[in-house]
Design a protein around this motif. Sequence first.
Motif, mmCIF file in Angstrom:
data_model
loop_
_atom_site.group_PDB
_atom_site.id
_atom_site.type_symbol
_atom_site.label_atom_id
_atom_site.label_comp_id
_atom_site.label_asym_id
_atom_site.label_seq_id
_atom_site.Cartn_x
_atom_site.Cartn_y
_atom_site.Cartn_z
ATOM 1 N N LEU A 226 33.823 22.593 13.018
ATOM 2 C CA LEU A 226 33.347 21.156 12.514
ATOM 3 C C LEU A 226 33.225 20.727 11.477
ATOM 4 C CD1 LEU A 226 31.311 20.768 16.275
ATOM 5 C CD2 LEU A 226 33.073 20.358 16.183
ATOM 6 N N VAL A 227 32.288 21.384 10.763
ATOM 7 C CA VAL A 227 31.922 20.743 9.161
ATOM 8 C C VAL A 227 33.193 20.788 8.643
ATOM 9 C CG1 VAL A 227 31.020 21.531 6.909
ATOM 10 C CG2 VAL A 227 29.807 22.130 9.309
ATOM 11 N N VAL A 228 34.289 21.794 9.140
ATOM 12 C CA VAL A 228 35.802 22.003 7.624
ATOM 13 C C VAL A 228 36.231 20.671 8.793
ATOM 14 C CG1 VAL A 228 37.825 23.276 7.692
ATOM 15 C CG2 VAL A 228 35.505 24.325 7.502
ATOM 16 N N LEU A 229 36.280 20.508 10.336
ATOM 17 C CA LEU A 229 37.439 19.466 10.666
ATOM 18 C C LEU A 229 37.016 17.987 10.124
ATOM 19 C CD1 LEU A 229 39.160 18.813 12.758
ATOM 20 C CD2 LEU A 229 37.684 18.537 14.463
ATOM 21 N N SER A 230 35.080 17.816 10.163
ATOM 22 C CA SER A 230 34.512 16.709 9.189
ATOM 23 C C SER A 230 35.891 16.456 7.943
ATOM 24 C CB SER A 230 33.440 16.594 9.126
ATOM 25 O OG SER A 230 33.117 15.605 8.903
ATOM 26 N N ASN A 231 35.402 17.678 6.954
ATOM 27 C CA ASN A 231 36.309 17.673 5.483
ATOM 28 C C ASN A 231 37.404 17.698 5.390
ATOM 29 O OD1 ASN A 231 33.181 17.876 4.546
ATOM 30 N ND2 ASN A 231 34.768 20.144 4.287
ATOM 31 N N MET A 232 38.788 17.456 6.705
ATOM 32 C CA MET A 232 39.678 17.375 6.718
ATOM 33 C C MET A 232 40.111 16.156 6.881
ATOM 34 S SD MET A 232 41.620 20.995 8.161
ATOM 35 C CE MET A 232 40.978 21.200 9.485
ATOM 36 N N GLU A 233 39.337 15.235 7.852
ATOM 37 C CA GLU A 233 39.637 13.788 8.396
ATOM 38 C C GLU A 233 39.805 13.107 7.026
ATOM 39 O OE1 GLU A 233 36.770 13.960 10.982
ATOM 40 O OE2 GLU A 233 37.449 14.451 12.805
ATOM 41 N N SER A 234 38.152 12.804 6.166
ATOM 42 C CA SER A 234 38.301 12.333 4.927
ATOM 43 C C SER A 234 40.016 13.012 3.790
ATOM 44 C CB SER A 234 37.581 12.661 4.378
ATOM 45 O OG SER A 234 37.049 13.816 3.892
ATOM 46 N N ILE A 235 40.205 14.232 3.622
ATOM 47 C CA ILE A 235 41.410 15.130 2.922
ATOM 48 C C ILE A 235 42.144 14.962 3.498
ATOM 49 C CG2 ILE A 235 42.234 16.814 1.766
ATOM 50 C CD1 ILE A 235 39.799 18.297 1.996
ATOM 51 N N ASN A 236 42.554 14.233 4.724
ATOM 52 C CA ASN A 236 43.756 14.044 5.726
ATOM 53 C C ASN A 236 43.958 12.167 5.357
ATOM 54 O OD1 ASN A 236 46.834 14.323 6.915
ATOM 55 N ND2 ASN A 236 45.928 13.531 8.479
ATOM 56 N N ALA A 237 43.383 11.778 5.077
ATOM 57 C CA ALA A 237 42.835 9.774 4.981
ATOM 58 C C ALA A 237 43.554 9.802 3.216
ATOM 59 C CB ALA A 237 42.037 9.776 5.222
ATOM 60 N N MET A 238 43.318 10.545 2.253
ATOM 61 C CA MET A 238 43.608 10.289 1.239
ATOM 62 C C MET A 238 45.415 10.713 0.619
ATOM 63 S SD MET A 238 41.932 11.852 -2.459
ATOM 64 C CE MET A 238 42.603 13.827 -1.839
ATOM 65 N N GLN A 260 37.846 26.549 3.346
ATOM 66 C CA GLN A 260 36.704 26.286 3.875
ATOM 67 C C GLN A 260 35.872 26.899 4.764
ATOM 68 O OE1 GLN A 260 35.902 22.212 4.231
ATOM 69 N NE2 GLN A 260 37.194 21.637 2.311
ATOM 70 N N MET A 261 36.622 27.873 6.071
ATOM 71 C CA MET A 261 36.315 28.527 7.090
ATOM 72 C C MET A 261 35.612 29.961 6.209
ATOM 73 S SD MET A 261 35.306 27.790 9.721
ATOM 74 C CE MET A 261 35.652 28.760 10.692
ATOM 75 N N THR A 262 36.273 30.264 5.253
ATOM 76 C CA THR A 262 35.920 31.668 4.536
ATOM 77 C C THR A 262 34.981 31.638 3.612
ATOM 78 O OG1 THR A 262 38.527 31.758 3.781
ATOM 79 C CG2 THR A 262 36.718 33.825 2.787
ATOM 80 N N SER A 263 34.508 29.698 3.207
ATOM 81 C CA SER A 263 33.466 30.002 2.389
ATOM 82 C C SER A 263 32.589 29.895 3.206
ATOM 83 C CB SER A 263 33.502 28.937 0.899
ATOM 84 O OG SER A 263 32.505 28.833 1.246
ATOM 85 N N LEU A 264 32.361 28.912 3.987
ATOM 86 C CA LEU A 264 30.978 28.927 4.701
ATOM 87 C C LEU A 264 30.868 30.304 5.937
ATOM 88 C CD1 LEU A 264 31.912 25.217 7.197
ATOM 89 C CD2 LEU A 264 30.205 26.415 5.333
ATOM 90 N N LEU A 265 32.129 30.911 5.735
ATOM 91 C CA LEU A 265 31.366 32.132 6.909
ATOM 92 C C LEU A 265 30.285 33.659 6.301
ATOM 93 C CD1 LEU A 265 34.951 32.046 9.252
ATOM 94 C CD2 LEU A 265 31.942 31.636 9.862
ATOM 95 N N GLN A 266 30.566 33.036 4.849
ATOM 96 C CA GLN A 266 30.207 34.660 3.340
ATOM 97 C C GLN A 266 28.774 33.668 3.195
ATOM 98 O OE1 GLN A 266 33.864 34.861 0.894
ATOM 99 N NE2 GLN A 266 34.418 36.038 2.090
ATOM 100 N N ALA A 267 28.420 32.623 3.641
ATOM 101 C CA ALA A 267 28.107 32.032 3.055
ATOM 102 C C ALA A 267 25.896 32.829 3.236
ATOM 103 C CB ALA A 267 27.572 30.684 4.145
ATOM 104 N N ASN A 268 25.125 32.993 2.790
ATOM 105 C CA ASN A 268 24.032 33.948 2.342
ATOM 106 C C ASN A 268 23.306 32.544 2.913
ATOM 107 O OD1 ASN A 268 25.453 35.597 0.807
ATOM 108 N ND2 ASN A 268 24.505 35.233 -0.855
ATOM 109 N N GLY A 269 22.698 32.164 3.104
ATOM 110 C CA GLY A 269 22.085 31.093 3.966
ATOM 111 C C GLY A 269 21.780 31.425 5.706
#
Length: 274
Positions: A226-238, A260-269
């Motif tokens: 859902l986070v990546v989807l939110s990012n892509m909505e704004s990127i697609n508009a651009m 972005q999914m790879t980055s999020l899934l590897q996030a240490n937090g």
Amino acid sequence: MSKNHKIEVQGIAVWVTKINEDDYISLTDIARQKDATRSDYILQNWMRNRSTLEYLGLWEHLNNPDFNSIEFDGIKNQAGSNSFSMTPKRWIEQTNAIGIFSKTGRYGGTFAHRDIAFEFASWISAEFKLYLVVEFQRLKKEEEDPGKLTWNFQRMLSKVNYAIHTDAVKEKLIPQILNPHQIKYVYADEADILNMALFGMTAREWRTLNPNEKGNIRDMASIEQLVVLSNMESINAMLIHNGMTQAERLKQLNEISISQMTSLLQANGLKKLK
């Protein structure tokens, strides 16, 4: 929600204020995640990027009838040069922007509409944006019904802990690279461009494969998706604003979703939230 409200994001206090029923989030506070002593410098670096200015300009075009497009075109033409710089004050004064504003006092700093603030948070850190979005959603739920608030941040994330700790699930969550046939296929609904880029199928295809599931393809998405989807909505508009074809956008959005999914899934937090 009161006029000014504080949320806690990875140990950083982020102020949220409301103007004409719209939520504005402190960019100054978000910038402290990267450098607590040079938040203004971090913000200026973000605003000098051409892609940032294109996004800000598109947001203003969509939301601000008094946006000064002529001044914006001049600013955009200068972006990218070594001598170019941009500050929130200059942006506001030259373009009559409403998406960003600065104020002094106890709750002072540079604030931006949540659409813009989330975009800035993505530039700072995909992981930080995830926590920011979750905490903001918690705040909105509390605003809607403070007397029945039972949602808990740690509890919610615990539901996906098992999914982000095994390589097998990670491989399942990370989007697949689309083949040439999929990229060339024309989709009637722009929403399905995002679905294809992230999930590898359209909403109708998902429904065919899951006839007994309640909701839709996005209802079944993970928090990271859902986070990546939110990012892509704004990127697609651009990308649409820049005149990119549908096939080109789909290919680029698919690459972005994988990254972005790879980055999020590897996030240490996220790994620490057990």
